[in-house]
Scaffold this motif. Sequence first.
Motif, PDB file in Angstrom:
ATOM      1  N   THR A 288      -4.951 -26.912 -16.194  1.00 13.87           N
ATOM      2  CA  THR A 288      -5.378 -28.318 -16.239  1.00 13.87           C
ATOM      3  C   THR A 288      -5.195 -29.010 -14.888  1.00 13.87           C
ATOM      4  O   THR A 288      -4.181 -28.844 -14.219  1.00 13.87           O
ATOM      5  CB  THR A 288      -4.568 -29.070 -17.315  1.00 13.87           C
ATOM      6  OG1 THR A 288      -4.843 -28.499 -18.588  1.00 13.87           O
ATOM      7  CG2 THR A 288      -4.917 -30.549 -17.335  1.00 13.87           C
ATOM      8  N   ASP A 289      -6.190 -29.853 -14.545  1.00 10.87           N
ATOM      9  CA  ASP A 289      -6.062 -30.755 -13.399  1.00 10.87           C
ATOM     10  C   ASP A 289      -5.712 -32.171 -13.852  1.00 10.87           C
ATOM     11  O   ASP A 289      -4.814 -32.803 -13.297  1.00 10.87           O
ATOM     12  CB  ASP A 289      -7.375 -30.781 -12.606  1.00 10.87           C
ATOM     13  CG  ASP A 289      -7.665 -29.461 -11.928  1.00 10.87           C
ATOM     14  OD1 ASP A 289      -6.870 -29.060 -11.063  1.00 10.87           O
ATOM     15  OD2 ASP A 289      -8.679 -28.822 -12.281  1.00 10.87           O
ATOM     16  N   ILE A 290      -6.426 -32.663 -14.849  1.00  9.31           N
ATOM     17  CA  ILE A 290      -6.235 -34.040 -15.323  1.00  9.31           C
ATOM     18  C   ILE A 290      -6.158 -34.019 -16.844  1.00  9.31           C
ATOM     19  O   ILE A 290      -7.033 -33.441 -17.511  1.00  9.31           O
ATOM     20  CB  ILE A 290      -7.383 -34.967 -14.868  1.00  9.31           C
ATOM     21  CG1 ILE A 290      -7.477 -34.989 -13.341  1.00  9.31           C
ATOM     22  CG2 ILE A 290      -7.182 -36.379 -15.414  1.00  9.31           C
ATOM     23  CD1 ILE A 290      -8.714 -35.694 -12.824  1.00  9.31           C
ATOM     24  N   TYR A 291      -5.134 -34.626 -17.367  1.00  7.60           N
ATOM     25  CA  TYR A 291      -4.961 -34.719 -18.822  1.00  7.60           C
ATOM     26  C   TYR A 291      -5.425 -36.096 -19.279  1.00  7.60           C
ATOM     27  O   TYR A 291      -5.084 -37.120 -18.671  1.00  7.60           O
ATOM     28  CB  TYR A 291      -3.496 -34.511 -19.202  1.00  7.60           C
ATOM     29  CG  TYR A 291      -3.262 -34.472 -20.691  1.00  7.60           C
ATOM     30  CD1 TYR A 291      -3.849 -33.481 -21.459  1.00  7.60           C
ATOM     31  CD2 TYR A 291      -2.459 -35.420 -21.325  1.00  7.60           C
ATOM     32  CE1 TYR A 291      -3.648 -33.429 -22.831  1.00  7.60           C
ATOM     33  CE2 TYR A 291      -2.252 -35.374 -22.699  1.00  7.60           C
ATOM     34  CZ  TYR A 291      -2.846 -34.380 -23.440  1.00  7.60           C
ATOM     35  OH  TYR A 291      -2.648 -34.335 -24.800  1.00  7.60           O
ATOM     36  N   ILE A 292      -6.214 -36.130 -20.359  1.00  4.36           N
ATOM     37  CA  ILE A 292      -6.773 -37.387 -20.877  1.00  4.36           C
ATOM     38  C   ILE A 292      -6.251 -37.614 -22.282  1.00  4.36           C
ATOM     39  O   ILE A 292      -6.381 -36.748 -23.155  1.00  4.36           O
ATOM     40  CB  ILE A 292      -8.317 -37.356 -20.893  1.00  4.36           C
ATOM     41  CG1 ILE A 292      -8.863 -37.061 -19.494  1.00  4.36           C
ATOM     42  CG2 ILE A 292      -8.867 -38.684 -21.409  1.00  4.36           C
ATOM     43  CD1 ILE A 292     -10.380 -36.917 -19.452  1.00  4.36           C
ATOM     44  N   THR A 293      -5.643 -38.785 -22.519  1.00  2.71           N
ATOM     45  CA  THR A 293      -5.253 -39.176 -23.881  1.00  2.71           C
ATOM     46  C   THR A 293      -5.870 -40.538 -24.195  1.00  2.71           C
ATOM     47  O   THR A 293      -5.271 -41.573 -23.923  1.00  2.71           O
ATOM     48  CB  THR A 293      -3.720 -39.249 -24.053  1.00  2.71           C
ATOM     49  OG1 THR A 293      -3.191 -40.175 -23.102  1.00  2.71           O
ATOM     50  CG2 THR A 293      -3.075 -37.920 -23.839  1.00  2.71           C
ATOM     51  N   PRO A 294      -7.047 -40.547 -24.810  1.00  5.25           N
ATOM     52  CA  PRO A 294      -7.765 -41.803 -25.046  1.00  5.25           C
ATOM     53  C   PRO A 294      -7.492 -42.424 -26.418  1.00  5.25           C
ATOM     54  O   PRO A 294      -8.406 -42.917 -27.094  1.00  5.25           O
ATOM     55  CB  PRO A 294      -9.221 -41.370 -24.931  1.00  5.25           C
ATOM     56  CG  PRO A 294      -9.226 -39.960 -25.438  1.00  5.25           C
ATOM     57  CD  PRO A 294      -7.886 -39.366 -25.111  1.00  5.25           C
TER      58      PRO A 294
END
Length: 764
Positions: A288-294
């Motif tokens: 992973t480079d960027i983790y997204i929690t929307p």
Amino acid sequence: MHALDYTIENSSAARIAFLGDYVPRQCGIATFTHDLSEAIADESAQSEVFICAVNDRAGGYHYSDRVRIEIEEKDLRSYRSAADFLNFSAVDILCVQHEFGIYGGTAGSHLLGLLDEVRMPVITTLHTILREPDAGQRRVMREILDRSDRVVAMAHKGSEILTEIYGVAANKISQIPHGIPDLPFDASSHYKAQFGFAGKKVLFTFGLLSPAKGIEYAIRALPQIIAAHPQVVYVVLGATHPNLLASEGETYRLSLERLAADLGVSKQVIFYNQYVSSNDLREFIGATDIYITPYISETQITSGTLAYLFGAGKAVVSTPYWHAQELLADNSGQLVPFRDASAIAIAVCRYLEDEAGLALTQARAYASGRRMVWSEVARAYLKLFRDVRSEHRVAPRHAFAEWTLDSRAEFVPPLRTDHVARMTDSTGILQHAIVALPNFAEGYCTDDNARAFILTCMLVELGDDAMRISQEKLATNYLAYLWYALDGDRFRNFMSYERIWRDSAGSEDSHARAVWAAGTGVARSQNISHRTLCVMMFRRAIYITEAFTSPRAWAFALLGINEYLHRFSGDSAIQAIRARLTQKLLQRYRDTATEGWQWFENVVSYDNARISQALIISGQQNSDSEALSVGLESLDWLESVQKSPNGCFRPVGSNGFYVKGETKAIYDQQPLEAGAMIAACLSAYRATHDIHRIQTARRTFEWFMGRNDLGVSLYDATTGGCRDGLHADRLNENQGAESTLAFHLARADLDLIEHEFSTRVSLL
């Protein structure tokens, strides 16, 4: 709030039990319980660590040897047995994992049945802390807090809510972060190559899928991101949440896949529909480079997935739910508004266009995460355990001191619905029986199919997966019968075995009882198609009840209305009907009741206590003090006239009933009356918390089991049926639907009150 010193010597040897879900069950609490207990065992090798696991399905799971005892989620007695096991095992510390939804009973109240009886110190880790709980959640949370020696919050916001909303003293709260694996701070290229992502920028979202995760907003952000950075790939890892899967299937996941296709980004989105092992998860995290929690709501106190990725040194783009606000403070990540795809796209692109800034954020997150690795968290818990053990004092308890007859639950027969199933065919439940065999000649009626449908709703609420499946099959037949019985806005009642209607319109009572069943289905059915049909049926049939003249019909309709309003509380038209029907009953009481005759008619006939019950519930739910008062007063009077000289329940006999000014009929005594009295008393207990109501309900239930004028049991343990009545010299041996359903509804009512209040209903 305690400031924990993590640099401590090992705790002295102890027997430490953890209570909660446990792997291989697929949920975040199970993983947390496993990881924490293993970390504790590693840090304190001289201690004995074991698990008390909660099962959500029949047969449980193939657990490791760490699990010593299993609890059936919806069986309150199982919790009490577990408490006995823990006490006899001389456990030094019980660490409870609390989350709404993993324990049985209303708002998880079954847990209180265990906490009431354990004798060791209790530390409760709170995985959810609600700022705006409903009444049931607030009550259960307060009682858990009272029964816990110390509670653990994983974030400052949780501690703040505990103090401000629940009034917990600061010195009772310990703040320990969610643990994370201790992963190396590796470059992602090695892991990317394993997945075929070489040269890609990997965006990642992980966890059980549900609409609350807001993944659609991340997908909507992709066209804007990909336009500037075509090398991006978005990986969504995780199975659909089991509860959502059971109720709606894969609807949410499919909607996300369709959305990706509609936006033209299907080639850049990968759905990995698996609950992955810890080792596999590490591979995904590494890539992973960027983790997204929307997430779409701020009320998330703790996110284990966020903690994992942040602590592994990944840049995070998140909506500002509570845990994210704390963890990503001081430029440790980027917060974006809720439900804002464009903001997500801008934040992601900002990272992708500033490699130095991205690397700095990742390094900062990794350094901050070192305090959250499991070894550090375990040491914090061990210090807490040691402190609480030194503070905790409990009066000695002899092993069998609470096993005496006046303190342990009296015998309640195991649930056995064989006879209900035996009386049911593809049309519905048959009315009558010849001994324990269905009597085809008498056919079917709406009254009994309504009762049977109500029972299935209650048993699904009480039972496990196997019970849910079996009862929903029966419920389908009963509900189909009721829908077929509804002719326009009026229910027919009697049908022959040849499926020929014997009447064009049923009685007022049978119609209103069907309305009651429909309202119950609206509120309680876990089957969406059943619930939808119940809404349609209820709304078609309710309005005519205002024209009825039977007080029982008004009462049955009110019982259905009060159930319906649990789900549609804002339906003003139905609220108005409730108010008018309530006034009709109150006016009957004003017109009829006199000193020594506190009743609604000049005769006490059948299903009597349902009238009192309807007023009690309506009065409580609608804050109508007169309705509640009259309901309780009439129930007290009814109890007084349905009691034998030796104190056992003696229902008004159906052979003449009880006419005002005349001698009360003693026989034939009907199970219907006992079931109604039990339900009314338990409704009164919900409204008043007066233990006398529980005592009356229990004494009335004993009538079924042989505490009656003949000293014989009406319940037949060999068939699961109930005899049709008590004559002056004998039982009526036939086991018809009305009597059998009366018994099982009464038993379910007693189980439900335990589920709601986790109180020993047999303690008199």
